[in-house]
Design an enzyme around this catalytic site. Structure first.
Site, short mmCIF file in Angstrom:
data_model
loop_
_atom_site.label_atom_id
_atom_site.label_comp_id
_atom_site.label_asym_id
_atom_site.label_seq_id
_atom_site.Cartn_x
_atom_site.Cartn_y
_atom_site.Cartn_z
N GLY A 25 -12.51 22.67 -4.50
CA GLY A 25 -12.21 21.24 -4.64
C GLY A 25 -10.88 20.81 -4.04
N LYS A 174 -6.67 -20.86 -20.53
CA LYS A 174 -7.46 -20.31 -21.64
C LYS A 174 -7.09 -21.03 -22.93
CE LYS A 174 -8.22 -15.53 -20.30
NZ LYS A 174 -7.81 -14.16 -20.51
N THR A 205 -13.42 -4.58 -14.06
CA THR A 205 -14.69 -4.65 -14.80
C THR A 205 -15.44 -5.93 -14.49
OG1 THR A 205 -13.71 -5.82 -16.66
CG2 THR A 205 -13.66 -3.41 -16.74
C1 R5P Z 1 -4.93 -9.14 -14.31
O1 R5P Z 1 -3.73 -9.22 -14.55
C2 R5P Z 1 -5.44 -9.02 -12.93
O2 R5P Z 1 -4.86 -9.96 -12.09
C3 R5P Z 1 -6.95 -9.15 -12.89
O3 R5P Z 1 -7.30 -10.45 -13.36
C4 R5P Z 1 -7.60 -8.10 -13.73
O4 R5P Z 1 -7.14 -6.82 -13.39
C5 R5P Z 1 -9.11 -8.17 -13.57
O5 R5P Z 1 -9.70 -7.20 -14.38
P1 R5P Z 1 -11.21 -7.30 -14.81
O6 R5P Z 1 -12.04 -7.45 -13.57
O7 R5P Z 1 -11.46 -6.02 -15.54
O8 R5P Z 1 -11.35 -8.51 -15.71
#
Ligand code: R5P
Length: 272
Positions: A25, A174, A205
């Site tokens: 690896g 928000k 994610t």
């Molecule tokens: C947050 O501070 C970043 O700018 C992104 O909004 C974040 O990393 C996005 O993560 P996810 O796609 O998991 O919501």
């Protein structure tokens, strides 16, 4: 692909190093040249972890062939989110990455680094290139009529993109309506009947974009497009986002299915 684009932009020679893995690896790299009498630019991300090792070996291989000056382009600088010891006993991961990456390199370039403070830790020259001009160019002439940042901290990026396209910009605010219900709405603009573009630095994610896109649809947006600089698309994020967004794009700092926007022009500008 990004290295090839960059070589074209800079009108310099492109070399594809030979990289492979030993049966156990471990990484093996070789630059198949007799000598290098020029400056070298190495393009490799520090994510996922095996790319970091490849990058370190490539820097050494270039120096071993006589390269005068090694510049390192890290399109996606992984570990930049851990720029503090948030809990006792944690590693200061971003600083560790800085130390190893600059061991054999005099100039460092990255794109939309998550925490710009990390650049101050380099002893040599370190630049953060903004992908926004390339993203804006990509959407110029499209039907997008508002650009949104997912939070106030990302407003500058949305503004840069919107200015190139020639549209309005805003950020999503928000508001917690109850313990579990969070409303995400544009701070000042009305999304009704608009073709909205959400711009973020990272999609991991996809949770942030998914929440924003669903809310914009509820508010009557005609379409929602998502774009990011670094498309990590962890855990099937791309498939999920395709269900709530009309389109999803990323730049080529991480190559994948939707990495159609090249940041090479902006990186080339920083290197010239
Ligand atoms: C947050 O501070 C970043 O700018 C992104 O909004 C974040 O990393 C996005 O993560 P996810 O796609 O998991 O919501």
């Amino acid at each position: 692909m990004l290295a090839q684009d960059l070589a074209k932009e800079l009108e310099c020679k492109y070399l594809q190093a030979h990289t492979t893995r030993f049966p156990d690896g471990e990484c093996y790299v070789r630059i198949e040249e007799e000598r290098i009498d020029d400056d070298v630019i190495i393009v490799q991300s520090t994510h996922p972890d095996h790319n970091l090792v490849e990058l370190l070996l490539l820097q050494d291989a270039a120096l071993g062939l006589g390269a005068k000056k090694v510049s390192t382009v890290v399109p996606y600088f992984g570990y930049a989110r851990q720029d503090e010891r948030f809990k006792r006993g944690e590693a200061l991961s971003a600083k560790v990455m800085v130390k190893v990456v600059e061991m054999n390199s005099r100039r460092f370039i990255t794109v939309d680094i998550h925490k710009p403070i990390v650049l101050d830790w380099f002893r040599g020259d370190a630049y953060d290139v903004h992908a926004a001009p390339c993203i804006g160019e990509f959407f110029k002439g499209s039907e997008i009529d508002m650009v949104l940042a997912p939070d106030e901290g990302a407003l500058q990026r949305a503004r840069e993109v919107a200015t190139v396209i020639g549209t309005e910009w805003d950020y999503l605010e928000k508001t917690r309506l109850s313990g579990e219900v969070v409303r995400m709405a544009p701070k000042s603009l009305d999304a009704k009947d608009k073709n909205a573009l959400i711009v973020d630095d990272i999609i991991s994610t996809g949770g942030t974009i998914e929440a924003a896109a669903n809310q914009l649809k509820i508010m009557g947006a005609k379409s929602v497009t998502a774009v990011c600089t670094h498309g990590l698309f962890a855990k099937g994020a791309l498939d999920r986002l395709r269900k709530c967004c009309n389109a999803v794009y990323s730049t080529n700092t991480i190559e994948g299915e939707v990495s159609v926007i090249s940041v090479a022009p902006q990186i080339a500008k920083a290197l010239r």
